[in-house]
Design an enzyme around this catalytic site. Structure first.
Site, mmCIF file in Angstrom:
data_model
loop_
_atom_site.group_PDB
_atom_site.id
_atom_site.type_symbol
_atom_site.label_atom_id
_atom_site.label_comp_id
_atom_site.label_asym_id
_atom_site.label_seq_id
_atom_site.Cartn_x
_atom_site.Cartn_y
_atom_site.Cartn_z
ATOM 1 N N SER A 1 0.831 -1.202 0.000
ATOM 2 C CA SER A 1 0.000 0.000 0.000
ATOM 3 C C SER A 1 0.869 1.258 0.000
ATOM 4 C CB SER A 1 -0.946 -0.067 1.199
ATOM 5 O OG SER A 1 -2.044 0.751 0.984
ATOM 6 N N LYS B 1 4.242 2.098 -2.494
ATOM 7 C CA LYS B 1 4.608 3.302 -3.259
ATOM 8 C C LYS B 1 6.034 3.702 -2.877
ATOM 9 C CE LYS B 1 -0.009 5.148 -1.963
ATOM 10 N NZ LYS B 1 -1.035 4.566 -2.724
ATOM 11 N N TRP C 1 -10.008 0.373 -5.131
ATOM 12 C CA TRP C 1 -9.418 1.685 -4.829
ATOM 13 C C TRP C 1 -8.012 1.784 -5.425
ATOM 14 C CZ3 TRP C 1 -11.417 6.106 -3.825
ATOM 15 C CH2 TRP C 1 -10.790 7.088 -3.060
ATOM 16 N N HIS D 1 -7.630 -5.677 -0.023
ATOM 17 C CA HIS D 1 -6.383 -4.920 0.102
ATOM 18 C C HIS D 1 -5.611 -5.425 1.320
ATOM 19 C CE1 HIS D 1 -4.054 -1.186 -0.331
ATOM 20 N NE2 HIS D 1 -4.185 -0.984 0.969
#
Ligand code: GTR
Length: 384
Positions: free
Chosen positions: A222, A226, A313, A364
């Site tokens: 998540s 990044k 998302w 997720h």
């Protein structure tokens, strides 16, 4: 954004996204003048530095310092018989000192005692204080025993120790130690600060004879996914990077993705990025780069992108598309990036190219099954 325009926008996005025409995204092989390079050397010299700089100035921010003059790492606790004698545990303390004070972080490293040669290593960006005894949890699993059993060393750190994961955290972390006020619009965000700290852990790993520093992976889930991608773009010592469900500002394409958009992420988490990134709210088409070029910056090294079926998302389809669009960079190095342009069925991993991919069934999360694929990919490609 009003709900109606959000729906209209996402249906337009959907139409554009299937199939996506290459002209809608910046070409990862193009120079500033639009010339498409045809060799790895030309890409390294004419495309990579500029792409990296654009991501720095417009997305993640410019780091004020590379390796700090004063950065001390020391082992503060060592247990040669950790985890029932299977591992040597080292708690490391790294101090970063700069013009405005200092910050300390405490990564935890485990080395398999069965290793007969320097061990390849997974470096995890952690949401919490690293605890090898904790049961791997759903938010950011650290399956220490499974990693050790397969011959990997592993080290984890808590990103908030580097720079707090909150909007007003700037004054309490490493960015304050090296930052100046007022902060320029291209000053580094928290994601970059976390990645910078991982590079400092790498500085330590290079000095530890039990570690094979040519085979160190950075992995994050998540927001940490990044950060891991950007970390490996900035620091080419990492030979493998894993992005799990990183989505917006990570592996997914800014221009065409569904779910979270630049306007959403910069409203909720402005401090992850540089201030300039906010210019692209509802104007993703104006970005001078897109996220497939970030993946391209990993080439020719190993890259693994993992998505999840219920993670709309983050948009797993967009993460896959991004891997497809990054693959021409790998081709320049005579490597296959992603070995397929068709999204594989859920839970089927693509492991044959230098870019690995799977879409796990479920929400997720970073799970043990994700890790199994990441370890399989390492075992297949990461030769000593
Ligand atoms: C979400 C955020 C995502 C992702 C995630 C996380 O709320 O919108 O971009 O990074 O948080 O890090 O848990």
């Amino acid at each position: 954004m009003p709900i109606l325009s959000r729906i209209v926008r996402s249906s337009v996005t959907f139409l554009l996204a299937t199939p996506l025409c290459a002209a809608e995204l910046p070409d990862p092989l193009a120079t500033a003048t639009g010339q498409v390079v045809t060799s790895a050397q030309a890409w390294q010299q004419q495309v990579r530095p500029r792409t990296l700089q654009l991501f720095r100035e417009q997305v993640y921010g410019v780091r004020p310092v590379a390796k700090p003059a004063v950065s001390q790492a020391r082992v503060v606790r060592e247990d040669p018989q950790a985890l029932d004698g299977t591992a040597t545990l080292k708690e490391i303390e790294i101090t970063f000192a700069g013009p405005n004070g200092s910050v300390r972080i405490h990564p935890v490293l485990l080395i398999p005692n069965a290793a007969i040669a320097p061990a390849p290593t997974f470096l995890l960006f952690g949401f919490t204080k690293p605890d090898p005894l904790a049961e791997p949890n759903i938010k950011g699993a650290w399956p220490v025993r499974q990693l050790l059993a397969r011959g990997f060393a592993t080290v984890a750190f808590e990103v908030s120790e580097v720079d707090p994961d909150r909007a007003d955290g700037f004054g309490d972390g490493v960015r304050a130690v090296f930052g100046k006020q007022p902060r320029p619009a291209d000053a580094w965000g928290a994601l970059s600060a976390w990645g910078w700290a991982a590079s400092r852990i790498m500085d330590y790993l290079e000095t530890d004879h039990a570690i094979d520093a040519t085979r160190v992976a950075v992995i994050g889930h998540s927001r940490c996914g990044k950060a891991a991608l950007w970390c490996a773009a900035e620091d080419q010592r990492f030979s493998y990077v894993i992005s799990n469900n990183s989505g917006c500002g990570g592996a997914a394409l800014a221009r065409t993705k569904k779910g979270e958009r630049v306007a959403d992420i910069t409203s909720h988490f402005p401090y992850w990025f540089c201030e300039n990134y906010q210019k692209y709210r509802n104007r993703e088409d104006d970005l001078p780069v897109d996220q497939h070029q970030l993946l391209g910056l990993i080439a020719p090294r190993l890259l693994y992108v993992a998505s999840a079926t219920q993670d709309d998302w983050a948009d797993g389809r967009s993460e896959f598309e991004s891997c497809v669009r990054a693959s021409p960079v790998y081709a320049l190095f005579a490597k296959t990036g992603l070995p397929s342009t068709t999204l594989p069925p859920p839970d089927q991993a693509l492991l044959d190219g230098s870019i690995g991919y799977h879409m796990r069934t479920g929400p997720h999360a970073l799970t043990i099954s994700d890790w199994q694929h990441f370890m399989d990919f390492a075992a297949k490609h990461w030769k000593p």
